[in-house]
Structure formats: C-alpha cells, structure tokens
Design a protein around this motif. Structure first.
Motif, PDB file in Angstrom:
ATOM      1  N   GLY A   1       0.794  -1.227   0.000  1.00  0.00           N
ATOM      2  CA  GLY A   1       0.000   0.000   0.000  1.00  0.00           C
ATOM      3  C   GLY A   1       0.822   1.270   0.000  1.00  0.00           C
ATOM      4  N   SER A   2       2.119   1.163  -0.211  1.00  0.00           N
ATOM      5  CA  SER A   2       2.954   2.376  -0.196  1.00  0.00           C
ATOM      6  C   SER A   2       2.741   3.221  -1.456  1.00  0.00           C
ATOM      7  CB  SER A   2       4.434   2.023  -0.011  1.00  0.00           C
ATOM      8  OG  SER A   2       4.864   1.145  -1.024  1.00  0.00           O
ATOM      9  N   GLY A   3       2.071   2.660  -2.460  1.00  0.00           N
ATOM     10  CA  GLY A   3       1.718   3.445  -3.662  1.00  0.00           C
ATOM     11  C   GLY A   3       2.544   3.112  -4.894  1.00  0.00           C
ATOM     12  N   LYS A   4       3.172   1.963  -4.905  1.00  0.00           N
ATOM     13  CA  LYS A   4       4.037   1.579  -6.040  1.00  0.00           C
ATOM     14  C   LYS A   4       3.237   1.483  -7.346  1.00  0.00           C
ATOM     15  CE  LYS A   4       5.233  -2.295  -4.004  1.00  0.00           C
ATOM     16  NZ  LYS A   4       4.430  -2.169  -2.780  1.00  0.00           N
ATOM     17  N   GLY A   5       2.169   0.687  -7.299  1.00  0.00           N
ATOM     18  CA  GLY A   5       1.377   0.472  -8.520  1.00  0.00           C
ATOM     19  C   GLY A   5       0.840   1.781  -9.078  1.00  0.00           C
ATOM     20  N   THR A   6       0.402   2.661  -8.191  1.00  0.00           N
ATOM     21  CA  THR A   6      -0.153   3.961  -8.596  1.00  0.00           C
ATOM     22  C   THR A   6       0.901   4.779  -9.351  1.00  0.00           C
ATOM     23  OG1 THR A   6      -1.536   3.895  -6.627  1.00  0.00           O
ATOM     24  CG2 THR A   6      -1.244   6.054  -7.670  1.00  0.00           C
TER      25      THR A   6
ATOM     26  N   ARG B   1      -8.527   0.235  -0.412  1.00  0.00           N
ATOM     27  CA  ARG B   1      -8.227   0.000  -1.836  1.00  0.00           C
ATOM     28  C   ARG B   1      -9.437  -0.510  -2.611  1.00  0.00           C
ATOM     29  NH1 ARG B   1      -2.549  -2.366  -3.383  1.00  0.00           N
ATOM     30  NH2 ARG B   1      -3.030  -3.839  -1.728  1.00  0.00           N
TER      31      ARG B   1
ATOM     32  N   ARG C   1       1.881  -9.197   6.204  1.00  0.00           N
ATOM     33  CA  ARG C   1       2.704  -8.659   5.105  1.00  0.00           C
ATOM     34  C   ARG C   1       3.706  -7.628   5.629  1.00  0.00           C
ATOM     35  NH1 ARG C   1      -0.787  -6.421   0.454  1.00  0.00           N
ATOM     36  NH2 ARG C   1       1.166  -6.603  -0.679  1.00  0.00           N
TER      37      ARG C   1
ATOM     38  N   ARG D   1      -4.400   2.903   3.486  1.00  0.00           N
ATOM     39  CA  ARG D   1      -4.551   2.844   2.023  1.00  0.00           C
ATOM     40  C   ARG D   1      -5.024   1.463   1.566  1.00  0.00           C
ATOM     41  NH1 ARG D   1       0.893   5.823  -0.319  1.00  0.00           N
ATOM     42  NH2 ARG D   1       0.601   7.829   0.715  1.00  0.00           N
TER      43      ARG D   1
ATOM     44  N   GLY E   1       1.902  12.279   0.827  1.00  0.00           N
ATOM     45  CA  GLY E   1       1.522  13.455   0.040  1.00  0.00           C
ATOM     46  C   GLY E   1       0.601  12.988  -1.071  1.00  0.00           C
TER      47      GLY E   1
ATOM     48  N   ARG F   1      -8.943  -7.660  -3.543  1.00  0.00           N
ATOM     49  CA  ARG F   1      -7.785  -8.532  -3.342  1.00  0.00           C
ATOM     50  C   ARG F   1      -7.942  -9.366  -2.069  1.00  0.00           C
ATOM     51  NH1 ARG F   1      -2.135  -5.486  -4.658  1.00  0.00           N
ATOM     52  NH2 ARG F   1      -1.530  -6.904  -2.981  1.00  0.00           N
TER      53      ARG F   1
HETATM   54  N1  LIG Z   1      -0.248   9.296  -2.475  1.00  0.00           N
HETATM   55  C1  LIG Z   1      -1.345   8.631  -2.156  1.00  0.00           C
HETATM   56  N2  LIG Z   1      -2.176   9.112  -1.236  1.00  0.00           N
HETATM   57  C2  LIG Z   1      -3.305   8.435  -0.874  1.00  0.00           C
HETATM   58  N3  LIG Z   1      -3.658   7.240  -1.396  1.00  0.00           N
HETATM   59  C3  LIG Z   1      -2.836   6.706  -2.319  1.00  0.00           C
HETATM   60  C4  LIG Z   1      -1.649   7.360  -2.752  1.00  0.00           C
HETATM   61  N4  LIG Z   1      -1.038   6.598  -3.669  1.00  0.00           N
HETATM   62  C5  LIG Z   1      -1.802   5.509  -3.813  1.00  0.00           C
HETATM   63  N5  LIG Z   1      -2.895   5.574  -3.023  1.00  0.00           N
HETATM   64  C6  LIG Z   1      -3.961   4.574  -2.895  1.00  0.00           C
HETATM   65  O1  LIG Z   1      -3.490   3.594  -1.959  1.00  0.00           O
HETATM   66  C7  LIG Z   1      -3.876   2.296  -2.367  1.00  0.00           C
HETATM   67  C8  LIG Z   1      -2.620   1.445  -2.509  1.00  0.00           C
HETATM   68  O2  LIG Z   1      -1.858   1.953  -3.598  1.00  0.00           O
HETATM   69  P1  LIG Z   1      -1.074   0.977  -4.583  1.00  0.00           P
HETATM   70  O3  LIG Z   1      -1.970  -0.123  -4.992  1.00  0.00           O
HETATM   71  O4  LIG Z   1      -0.466   1.820  -5.635  1.00  0.00           O
HETATM   72  O5  LIG Z   1       0.047   0.440  -3.576  1.00  0.00           O
HETATM   73  P2  LIG Z   1       1.133  -0.701  -3.780  1.00  0.00           P
HETATM   74  O6  LIG Z   1       2.391  -0.205  -3.191  1.00  0.00           O
HETATM   75  O7  LIG Z   1       1.154  -1.142  -5.185  1.00  0.00           O
HETATM   76  O8  LIG Z   1       0.546  -1.842  -2.834  1.00  0.00           O
HETATM   77  P3  LIG Z   1       0.747  -3.423  -2.914  1.00  0.00           P
HETATM   78  O9  LIG Z   1       2.162  -3.712  -2.559  1.00  0.00           O
HETATM   79  O10 LIG Z   1      -0.186  -3.943  -1.875  1.00  0.00           O
HETATM   80  O11 LIG Z   1       0.388  -3.854  -4.307  1.00  0.00           O
HETATM   81  C9  LIG Z   1      -4.675   2.454  -3.653  1.00  0.00           C
HETATM   82  O12 LIG Z   1      -6.050   2.434  -3.351  1.00  0.00           O
HETATM   83  C10 LIG Z   1      -4.247   3.822  -4.181  1.00  0.00           C
HETATM   84  O13 LIG Z   1      -5.272   4.454  -4.913  1.00  0.00           O
END
Ligand SMILES: Nc1ncnc2c1ncn2[C@@H]1O[C@H](COP(=O)(O)OP(=O)(O)OP(=O)(O)O)[C@@H](O)[C@H]1O
Ligand SMILES: O=c1ccn([C@@H]2O[C@H](COP(=O)(O)O)[C@@H](O)[C@H]2O)c(=O)[nH]1
Ligand SMILES: [Mg+2]
Length: 254
Positions: free
Chosen positions: A59-64, A172, A187, A168, A215, A176
């Motif tokens: 959930g750190s936001g990698k995929g985004t 989501r 995790r 986050r 941010g 999942r």
């Molecule tokens: N900067 C942000 N601020 C708030 N919410 C965010 C931000 N970036 C991403 N999100 C949201 O947080 C959730 C997790 O983001 P994301 O799927 O990109 O994380 P991830 O690092 O890929 O997680 P995982 O390892 O579980 O796949 C999503 O719902 C996304 O929309």
C-alpha cells in the motif's frame, strides 16, 4: 574505474556520488547483460535491458506511481504480484499454492516468480523494465541475478509510515484476497524481516533512491520524475558516453 573517479574528492555530496556510482553501475550491468546474451542465457535484443526494481511496503503506492512512470518514461511495467494473481486466475499448476501464499502474506518460491518475470521480459519489445514489488527477499534477488543474469540499474524504495499503508490498503477496494487487516499485519512483518535486507543491500551499492511516499500522488511523482529524467538525459549505450559523463563529473567537481 568508478571507484577511482569517486575517490577524487571527498567534498562531493553523497547523493551526487550515489548518482554517479549508479551511472557507472549501469555500464557494469550492461556489460554483464551482453556477456549473458553471448552465453545464450537471455535472448539477444537490439538494446541492453534497463532494469528498475520498485520496492516498498504493502500500500505504499508503487502500482499507482508505476502508471505515471510508464506514461512519462515508456517503461514496460511488470508487477510481480499481478503476474502471480494472473496465475491464480488462469488456474495454472501453481495457482492454488500461490493463492494460499498470498492469503498468508508469505512469499512465493523465487523460481516461480522469476520464471514469470523472465517470460514477460522475453515477450516484451521494450528494453526498459519497471519491476514492481520484486525482489521481496534476498533469495528472490539472488535467484533473479542467477536466472536472468543482470542486475538492476535503479532501485526505487517507497518509504511510507505503516499507519498510512494500512489505511490505504483497507480503502483499496479492488477485491484482493490479501486486503484485510489480518493479512496486512503479516505482510508488514514479512516486509520488515525479508524485504528490508534487500533494500539495505542496494543502498550499500549506491543504487537505491528513497522516496518519502506521503503526500498527493502528483507530489510523490515530482520526487520520482528527476530520478528517471537523469537517466534519460545521459544515454549510456556506448563506452564513450560513459567516459564523457565521468569527465563531466570531474569537471563539475573542480
Ligand atoms: N499518495 C497517495 N495518497 C493516498 N492514497 C494513495 C496514494 N497513492 C496511492 N494511493 C492509494 O493507496 C492504495 C494502494 O496503492 P497501490 O496499490 O499503488 O500500492 P502498492 O504499493 O502497489 O501496494 P501493494 O504492494 O499492496 O500492491 C490504492 O487504493 C491507491 O489508490
Ligand atoms: O515477488 C513477489 C511479489 C508478490 N508476492 C506475493 O503477492 C502478494 C501481493 O504482492 P503485491 O506486490 O503487493 O501485489 C505479496 O504479499 C506476496 O504474497 C510474492 O510472493 N513475491
Ligand atoms: Mg501493487
């Protein structure tokens, strides 16, 4: 060679040195790639691969951010988690084992994941790969290097507070199986115990770029953009390019 350049002045900032070392490591890994191609380990392609590993907790936001990086810099996005979920959906021989592992928040055996990544790399016309959520363990890392035969050029680490990651993930809403409090806690424990050593490994080799992943999405991307922009600015396809960039560093320092 890069060590000689780096030792010219102790007054250079460590981030500048890290960037320089990383550029030189790019050359090292490109030559490794060429050697591996010569041995037939990976199929010859017109360009040597440029590999980014993208690490960070759940959930750190990698995929985004991968979406933005792909749009802006034209990488092929390979999410290890997505590749594993695709195996589950296709009911492949490993599907049931992968599902149980993901539900438990544990790590799928390296060979399974690396083979999936390898297949995607071979099928891709792109030479720039953004490998999201991998390597999760030191064993993953070693296995990738052994099977694929190259090292990453860049390792991006999203540093995000646990509270924010949990929030986050719970919001989501993508259906999942691992987006529940029980699995998230597991995790996070796995991340601390097994993934942080990989991050430390790349930090010690000057390849790690750490981003404070809090941010807005756009604010975070503005921290990510310059990292890739720097690599775009100096193509390292030839040894001469390399020497020129080393020379620029030396002139900059004097
Ligand atoms: N900067 C942000 N601020 C708030 N919410 C965010 C931000 N970036 C991403 N999100 C949201 O947080 C959730 C997790 O983001 P994301 O799927 O990109 O994380 P991830 O690092 O890929 O997680 P995982 O390892 O579980 O796949 C999503 O719902 C996304 O929309
Ligand atoms: O290299 C990997 C990547 C992922 N897993 C498993 O998949 C889930 C979900 O991964 P995301 O990157 O968050 O989509 C992860 O918790 C692991 O169980 C893996 O084993 N190896
Ligand atoms: Mg993800």
């Amino acid at each position: 060679m890069w060590r000689r350049v780096a030792s010219l002045s102790s007054s250079i900032s460590s981030s500048f040195l890290a960037q320089t070392a990383s550029r030189l490591n790019t050359w090292e890994s490109l030559t490794t790639g060429i050697a591996q191609q010569a041995k037939g380990v990976i199929a010859p392609k017109e360009k040597t691969p440029f590999i980014t590993f993208f690490l960070g907790g759940p959930g750190s936001g990698k995929g985004t951010q991968c979406i933005k990086i792909v749009e802006t810099f034209g990488f092929a996005h390979l999410s290890a988690g997505d590749l594993l979920r695709r195996e589950i959906a296709s009911k492949s021989a490993d599907g049931a084992m992968i599902l149980n592992t993901i539900k438990e928040g544990k790590i799928v055996p390296s060979q399974v994941t690396v083979k999936l990544i390898q297949k995607e790399m071979e099928l891709s016309d792109n030479h720039k790969f953004l490998i999201d959520g991998f390597p999760r363990t030191e064993e993953n890392r070693v296995s990738f290097e052994r099977i694929i035969g190259v090292e990453p050029n860049v390792v991006l680490f999203f540093d995000c507070p646990e509270e924010e990651m949990v929030k986050r993930v719970l919001n989501r809403n993508e259906g999942r199986v691992d987006d529940n409090l029980e699995t998230i806690k597991k995790r996070l424990t796995v991340f601390q115990a097994l993934s942080l050593p990989v991050i430390n490994y790349y930090s010690e080799r000057g390849k790690l770029y750490t981003i404070k992943a809090i941010g807005t999405e756009d604010e975070i991307f503005e921290q990510v953009r310059p990292i890739f922009a720097a690599f775009e600015a100096i193509p390292l396809n030839t040894r001469w390019n390399w020497y020129i960039s080393a020379l620029v560093v030396v002139i900059d320092m004097s």
